[in-house]
Design a protein around this motif. Structure first.
Motif, mmCIF file in Angstrom:
data_model
loop_
_atom_site.group_PDB
_atom_site.id
_atom_site.type_symbol
_atom_site.label_atom_id
_atom_site.label_comp_id
_atom_site.label_asym_id
_atom_site.label_seq_id
_atom_site.Cartn_x
_atom_site.Cartn_y
_atom_site.Cartn_z
ATOM 1 N N HIS A 44 5.412 33.456 -3.428
ATOM 2 C CA HIS A 44 6.821 33.856 -3.443
ATOM 3 C C HIS A 44 7.695 32.898 -4.243
ATOM 4 C CE1 HIS A 44 5.620 36.535 -0.133
ATOM 5 N NE2 HIS A 44 6.703 37.211 -0.426
ATOM 6 N N THR A 174 11.881 37.863 6.354
ATOM 7 C CA THR A 174 11.430 38.763 5.290
ATOM 8 C C THR A 174 9.959 39.129 5.419
ATOM 9 O OG1 THR A 174 10.877 36.923 3.804
ATOM 10 C CG2 THR A 174 13.137 37.797 3.695
ATOM 11 N N HIS A 175 9.179 38.249 6.034
ATOM 12 C CA HIS A 175 7.750 38.501 6.216
ATOM 13 C C HIS A 175 7.307 37.920 7.555
ATOM 14 C CE1 HIS A 175 8.284 38.750 1.867
ATOM 15 N NE2 HIS A 175 7.170 39.453 1.809
ATOM 16 N N TYR A 202 6.300 33.221 10.227
ATOM 17 C CA TYR A 202 7.516 33.882 9.749
ATOM 18 C C TYR A 202 8.039 33.223 8.484
ATOM 19 C CZ TYR A 202 7.527 36.103 14.292
ATOM 20 O OH TYR A 202 7.159 36.830 15.380
ATOM 21 N N ARG A 203 8.399 34.042 7.530
ATOM 22 C CA ARG A 203 9.154 33.598 6.355
ATOM 23 C C ARG A 203 10.601 34.018 6.569
ATOM 24 N NH1 ARG A 203 11.304 35.464 1.408
ATOM 25 N NH2 ARG A 203 11.169 33.905 -0.279
#
Length: 207
Positions: A44, A174-175, A202-203
Motif C-alpha cells: 500500500h 480500510t482493511h 487492521y489498517r
C-alpha cells in the motif's frame, strides 16, 4: 520487492524475550505474521521512503520487518530496557540497511514528535490480564496522533471496538483480516507447550 516468504525467513533470526513480563503481555510477534503485516503495508506504499514507528516494539520483530523494506527510517519505542537490548542485537542479526532508532519510553506517552507523515506498526497488549481490558485503546490513541496510517494486531472480536474508536478519532478502517498468533509457553499459567490465538489485523487511515 522481496516476497513475504523471504521476509519471514529473514525474520527467523529475531530472538524473543529472555525474561518476558506477563503484566506487559510480552508475547513475541511470530515472524510469519510480522512479514504478512509489513508486506501488506509495503504493497500500500506505507513503508518505502516513510518513517515507520513500532509502538511497544518488544525485541523488534515488526520494526525490523519494516527496516528490511526500504523505509526512510524506523523508530522502535519500548519501555523494557532488556527487550531493547535484545532488539539492538536482533538488528545486527537481521542486517537491515535502513536506519533504526531504538527509544526507551512508554508507548502510551511517547517521547516523539514526527513532522512528516508516518506509518505505525504495532502489536499492542490485548488486555488479557486482569484489570487491563482494552489496553490496546491507548496505543490506538497514540497512533491517531502520530500516524497517517497504522497497522495493528488485536484479539479476535475487536472489529466493532476498533472501527468505533477509529471513527471517533477521525480515522477509518480500510482493511481487516484474521490471522493466527502462535504463542509458545513462557509463563507458569500456560498449560500447553504452544497454542494458536485468533487475532485480527487492521489498517487504519488517520486524518
Amino acid at each position: 520487492m522481496a516476497t513475504k516468504r523471504s521476509l519471514a525467513t529473514k525474520l527467523g533470526v529475531v530472538a524473543g524475550f529472555e525474561r518476558p513480563d506477563a503484566a506487559l503481555e510480552q508475547y513475541p510477534t511470530p515472524p510469519e505474521l510480522a512479514a504478512h503485516v509489513v508486506h501488506l503495508a509495503d504493497l500500500h506504499g506505507d513503508v518505502e521512503g516513510r518513517t515507520v514507528i513500532d509502538l511497544g516494539a518488544g525485541t523488534g520483530m515488526l520494526a525490523l520487518a519494516a527496516a528490511l523494506r526500504g523505509p526512510a527510517r524506523v523508530v522502535g519505542l519500548e519501555l523494557d530496557g532488556d527487550a531493547l537490548a535484545t532488539a539492538r542485537a536482533n538488528e545486527r542479526r537481521v542486517a537491515a540497511s535502513a536506519p533504526v532508532h531504538w527509544v526507551r519510553g512508554d508507548a502510551t506517552r511517547p517521547p516523539l514528535a514526527v513532522a512528516e507523515p508516518a506509518t505505525v506498526v504495532m502489536n499492542p497488549p490485548f488486555g488479557a490480564q486482569d484489570g487491563n481490558r482494552h489496553a490496546d485503546r491507548a496505543f490506538l490513541a497514540v497512533a491517531s496522533d502520530l500516524a497517517a496510517v497504522s497497522y495493528s494486531i488485536h484479539n479476535a472480536g475487536s472489529r466493532q471496538f476498533v472501527e468505533s474508536f477509529a471513527a471517533d478519532e477521525g480515522g477509518e478502517v480500510t482493511h481487516a483480516f484474521a490471522a493466527e498468533f502462535r504463542i509458545d509457553a513462557q509463563f507458569d499459567h500456560h498449560a500447553d507447550e504452544a497454542r494458536d490465538v485468533d487475532t485480527e489485523v487492521y489498517r487504519i487511515e488517520w486524518t
